[in-house]
Structure formats: structure tokens, C-alpha cells
Design a protein around this motif. Structure first.
Motif, PDB file in Angstrom:
ATOM      1  N   SER A  16       0.834  -0.964  -0.157  1.00  0.00           N
ATOM      2  CA  SER A  16      -0.204   0.080  -0.234  1.00  0.00           C
ATOM      3  C   SER A  16       0.750   1.690  -0.017  1.00  0.00           C
ATOM      4  N   GLU A  51      -7.206   0.516  -0.628  1.00  0.00           N
ATOM      5  CA  GLU A  51      -7.374  -0.643   0.184  1.00  0.00           C
ATOM      6  C   GLU A  51      -8.567  -0.217   0.888  1.00  0.00           C
ATOM      7  N   ASP A  66      -5.562  -2.053  -4.894  1.00  0.00           N
ATOM      8  CA  ASP A  66      -4.691  -2.541  -3.182  1.00  0.00           C
ATOM      9  C   ASP A  66      -5.924  -3.080  -3.036  1.00  0.00           C
ATOM     10  N   GLU A  67      -5.980  -4.377  -3.371  1.00  0.00           N
ATOM     11  CA  GLU A  67      -6.346  -5.725  -2.544  1.00  0.00           C
ATOM     12  C   GLU A  67      -8.071  -5.391  -2.900  1.00  0.00           C
TER      13      GLU A  67
HETATM   14 MG   LIG Z   1      -2.305  -2.519   2.144  1.00  0.00          MG
END
Ligand SMILES: [Mg+2]
Ligand SMILES: Nc1ncnc2c1ncn2[C@@H]1O[C@H](COP(=O)(O)OP(=O)(O)OP(=O)(O)O)[C@@H](O)[C@H]1O
Lengths: 287, 239
Positions: B49, B91, B165-166
């Protein structure tokens, strides 16, 4: 007897319009930006003096002076936020309180220094005294105009906040400051614009307060108290609630004033306390 | 190890990220070619991140160079970076819960590239469920639907590079499959994708190249097919 009370209630409702205008800016900063501006009342008084100065110096009607001053107060609010308040919001709840408390003292002392301790009023010419005859009631044109303006402002700001793009931006930043910055919506800029909008409401409040009531360099805190009660009564973040809160406070004060002069202010506070105890979230809460 | 296309869309050289005294990334080099899908894998706290946030100027302090489409963007503020064509899907989605789906998407359009070609209609074609929910507060949507809004908001900026992000975190496998299919179709329009995931298998399946981060350093990089599972796992956990 009934006519007397009906008349008082009408006066109270009209006074409530003025109170709602006081509270509009505070409602925006508390409900949306989540900070309490202790200097809100002093800013209103400061701008009343500014309007007085501009109207006198240019020999113009104070309503015209208001139109000239509104861009200044927008810029003032924008800069105040950007240069000073931005540094203290978000870190702790206490810091903005302390800073605006300091501003309140600075404004009061500055006004005392510049204008002395005399009381003043603003005048809009014949509008001050003209009245309307509706049925069996006489009502002043100015209170009616103030009330109509209050309703228009509440609807206008409600639209601005909940229907316009800048309003969506302001609510986004209020929802999650860090998320706004993360995706590239600058919270610093949005906060500054919001405070500029508060500045516009301060100018309007300053003008209509000055037309209806005496003010002096130290009137700010009592204006803040009214605004604060109105915001809490109405419910945080709700502009319609702010109008309702103003009306309730206005009615309480005019009815209280009927009992005794001292009861006027006291009745307002008592009604505030009772409603606050019964409905701490306010009458029309948004959050 | 293969080098990216001659003129990379994004090229990062010697990037370090600091949070006060703590150094989260230690001089890493990364490149993404135009229209390429590049995957960043790594365990919790590896610095994935931090890398994406550094690209959009949302970390305390960096060292190193970040070039996007030939221009140095390391010193630009976030809004300028987004307006030049980099969009982050953060995220945890980070939607504005009290705003409607439509208002959330509108913010994407507002912060993005000007004169962009992506419209609401296209987003609603990609995510038909959102069309019916567009007047609902985003906070009332399911996790998968919220992830669609977050992706839609990023796409409405009309990006040339998408940072994810994820995006699969906490979503049901079928929803993740749909999202990945979508990512591929987004990529086929020529949008570069830098994909951060903890789920190695899935993200390596669609990436043309990958970097594995371990404690702020690149422990392995190349094409997914160049290494066997064990090698990748070893560099992932650092054992
Ligand atoms: Mg992260
Ligand atoms: N705002 C911050 N302040 C201080 N340290 C931070 C901050 N953000 C991240 N870190 C630290 O930097 C390191 C890398 O964090 P980062 O969030 O980039 O990891 P990650 O790979 O995304 O992890 P995860 O898979 O859990 O999301 C961690 O050690 C973390 O504690």
C-alpha cells in the motif's frame, strides 16, 4: 386575549427567522465540518460594524452595502480556514475550540479599540419602520422580510448541500477526510470553500441582526449562545431543523417576554433545556 | 527478468517511503508498460500500500524518482496526479458512505482527466446492479457492490493507469472472479494496471509481470511463468 397570543406567536415565529439566520453558519460548521466556532457570534458583530462603516462611508443603503460585503466575507472565511483553522481541525476536538475562543477575544477587543463600547444599530431607511396590516394583525415589513429570507436561505443552502456538486464534495469530506485526499479530492480546498460559504451566512446574519437589534463590541457571545441553542434544538447537520429550532426559540422568547422582561431570555433557555433533555439528538437530526 | 516496453507508462527508480523515522520502502525500482498488468505481491506490512500511496503522493516523505508518461510526478500534489491519468482504488474501498452511489461516481468524474471518454452509461453497463442502486447511499451496499463503486469511481477519472489495492479482500470467490474478468476487459482498452494482492495465485494468473515485496524490498521479480510455486512462496515469506 387569544388575539394577543396569536399576535405574540406570529412575532415569535418572525423572530425565529432571524435566529435561524444567526445559526445557519454555525449549523454548517458544526454539522458538516464537525467543529464549533466559538467566535461565530463575534464574527457576526464584526461584520455588522463593517456594514455600518461601509454604508456610512459610501452613503449607501445598508442592503447595498451587504451586497458589497458578501464577497469579502466569503474571501475572509476561505482565508481564515486555509491559513489558520486548517492547522487545528482534525487533530483534537479541543484545539479548534481554543483557537476560536482566542479569535473571539481578539475580535471583541479589536472592536472595543476601534469603535468603543457604544451600542449601534443599522438602518435600511423606510424599511425599518414600515408595517403590514394583515387581518387584525400589524406586522413589521422588516421581520416578515427577514423570515422570508430565512426560509429562502434554508432551502437554498439545503439545495447547495444536498443537490449541488460542491455540496456533495463537502459531504464527502465530512464523511472521510483521509479518503477524499487519498483519491485526489483536496480536503483543504473543500473545507476552505465551505468556510467561505459560512462567511456569506455571517454577512447576511450581521445585516439583519443589526437592523433588528442593538449591537456593541461585546454582543458576540450572546449571539453565539442563541445560534448554538438553535443548532442543537434543530439537530446537528439539518438546515431545516435549524429553521425549526429558531422558530421555537423565537416563540419561547416572545411568550416569556410577556410575563416579564427578564423572562424573555430565560424562557428561551428553559425551553431549550427541556427539549434538549427530551430529545438530545435534536428535533430533525441528520446524523 | 524481462524489461518492460521501451517507454514505460510508469517508471519508479530508487523509491524509498518514510513515515517519520520509519522507512517502509528501501529504494525499489518498478515499471509498468502501457496497457500492461503488473502484479505486486507480498505479505502483511511488506509495503504494498505504501508503494501505491507514494505514487499518488499520499505518504509523508519519499526519496527517488517517479515518472509517469515521461513526466516527473514525484513533487506534484495528489489532485494533479489524478488529473494526469492515475487512479487509485484504495485498500478498503474508502467510499463516502452517506453519499449516493451516483454522487460517489460523480466525484470520480470530477477529479479525473478532463474531456475524458468514460461516462456513467459505460460504468452501469459494466456493473448493471449499480444502475438500480444509484440513488442509494453507498454505505448500504454489499461489500462486492461497494468494490464495484470504488472501481467505477476510479474508471470515471478516465485513467491511463489503474492502481488496485487488494480489491478482492473480503469478497466471495465468485464476486472476485467477476471483478478479475472485469479488470481484464478494462485492461484490454489499453489501461495499465498495477495490481496489489495478497492472493498470489489469482493475481499472478492475470499479470504479465510481477514484483514480490518483502519488508520494503523487492525479493523477486519477473514473469509468473518463470518461477515455480515454491520459489515464489519462499520469496513471499522470506524463509
Ligand atoms: Mg496494504
Ligand atoms: N501512516 C503510517 N504511519 C506509520 N507507519 C506506517 C503507516 N502506514 C504504513 N506504515 C508501516 O509501513 C509498513 C508497510 O505498510 P503497508 O500498509 O504499505 O503494507 P502492506 O503491504 O500494504 O500491508 P497489508 O497487506 O497488511 O495491507 C508497515 O510496517 C506499516 O506498519
Amino acid at each position: 386575549m387569544i388575539a394577543t397570543y396569536a399576535n405574540l406567536i406570529i412575532q415569535g415565529i418572525l423572530l425565529g427567522g432571524l435566529y435561524a439566520i444567526f445559526a445557519l453558519g454555525l449549523s454548517l460548521s458544526v454539522g458538516v465540518m464537525r467543529f464549533v466556532n466559538i467566535a461565530h457570534g463575534d464574527f457576526i458583530v464584526l461584520v455588522s460594524f463593517l456594514l455600518l462603516t461601509v454604508a456610512t462611508a459610501l452613503h449607501i443603503n445598508v442592503l447595498l452595502a451587504l451586497l458589497l460585503v458578501i464577497p469579502l466575507t466569503f474571501a475572509g472565511g476561505y482565508l481564515l480556514q486555509r491559513v489558520l483553522l486548517q492547522r487545528v481541525i482534525g487533530q483534537s476536538v479541543l484545539l479548534p475550540l481554543l483557537v476560536t475562543f482566542g479569535l473571539s477575544i481578539i475580535v471583541q477587543n479589536g472592536l472595543l479599540e476601534g469603535f468603543g463600547a457604544d451600542t449601534h444599530t443599522l438602518s435600511a431607511g423606510s424599511l425599518d419602520t414600515s408595517s403590514l396590516h394583515i387581518g387584525s394583525f400589524y406586522v413589521g415589513v422588516l421581520p416578515v422580510a427577514t423570515f422570508v429570507l430565512a426560509v429562502a436561505l434554508v432551502l437554498g443552502f439545503d439545495w447547495l448541500l444536498y443537490r449541488s456538486r460542491i455540496g456533495a464534495n463537502i459531504r464527502a469530506v465530512a464523511d472521510d477526510v483521509a479518503a477524499a485526499d487519498l483519491i485526489g479530492l483536496s480536503s483543504v480546498r473543500i473545507y476552505a470553500i465551505a468556510m467561505g460559504i459560512v462567511g456569506v451566512t455571517v454577512a447576511i446574519a450581521a445585516c439583519f441582526m443589526g437592523l433588528r437589534m442593538n449591537f456593541d463590541a461585546t454582543s458576540g457571545p450572546s449571539r453565539l449562545l442563541v445560534a448554538f441553542e438553535v443548532v442543537v434544538l434543530g439537530g446537528l447537520g439539518s438546515l431545516r431543523g435549524t429553521l425549526l429550532g429558531g422558530i421555537i426559540l423565537g416563540i419561547a422568547q416572545t411568550l416569556g417576554g410577556q410575563i416579564d422582561g427578564a423572562w424573555q431570555v430565560l424562557a428561551g433557555h428553559l425551553v431549550f433545556l427541556v427539549i434538549f433533555l427530551l430529545r438530545p439528538q435534536g428535533l430533525l437530526p441528520r446524523y | 527478468m524481462t524489461s518492460p516496453t521501451d517507454a514505460p507508462l510508469l517508471s519508479i527508480e530508487g523509491l524509498s517511503v518514510y513515515y517519520q523515522q520509519f522507512r517502509a520502502l528501501h529504494g525499489i525500482d518498478i515499471a509498468v508498460g502501457p496497457g500492461e498488468i503488473v502484479s505486486i505481491i507480498g505479505a502483511n506490512g511488506a509495503g504494498k500500500s505504501s508503494l501505491l500511496k507514494a505514487i499518488v503522493a499520499q505518504v509523508d516523505r519519499i526519496e527517488g524518482r517517479i515518472r509517469f508518461a515521461g513526466e516527473d510526478i514525484a513533487s506534484r500534489p495528489t489532485p494533479a496526479i489524478v488529473a494526469s491519468g492515475i487512479a487509485l482504488v484504495p485498500e478498503g474501498r474508502r467510499l463516502f458512505p452517506s453519499l449516493t452511489v451516483e454522487e460517489n461516481l460523480e466525484i470520480g468524474r470530477q477529479i479525473g482527466r478532463k474531456g475524458g471518454g468514460v461516462g456513467f452509461a459505460e460504468i452501469f453497463d459494466l456493473f448493471p446492479v449499480l444502475r438500480d442502486k444509484r440513488r442509494q447511499p453507498a454505505g448500504q451496499l454489499s461489500g462486492g457492490q461497494q468494490q464495484m463503486v470504488a472501481l467505477g469511481r476510479a474508471l470515471l477519472t478516465d485513467p491511463r493507469l489503474l492502481l488496485c489495492d487488494e480489491i478482492s479482500l473480503g469478497l466471495a470467490p465468485t464476486v472476485v472472479n467477476d471483478l478479475y474478468t472485469l479488470l481484464l476487459s478494462i485492461n484490454r482498452r489499453g489501461i495499465g494496471v498495477l495490481l496489489v494482492e495478497q492472493d498470489i495465485r489469482r493475481s499472478l494468473a492475470i499479470a504479465s509481470r510481477f514484483y514480490c515485496l518483502l519488508e520494503g524490498r523487492i525479493s523477486l521479480a519477473g514473469r509468473p511463468g518463470d518461477f515455480d510455486r515454491d520459489t515464489i512462496t519462499r520469496h513471499y515469506f522470506g524463509s
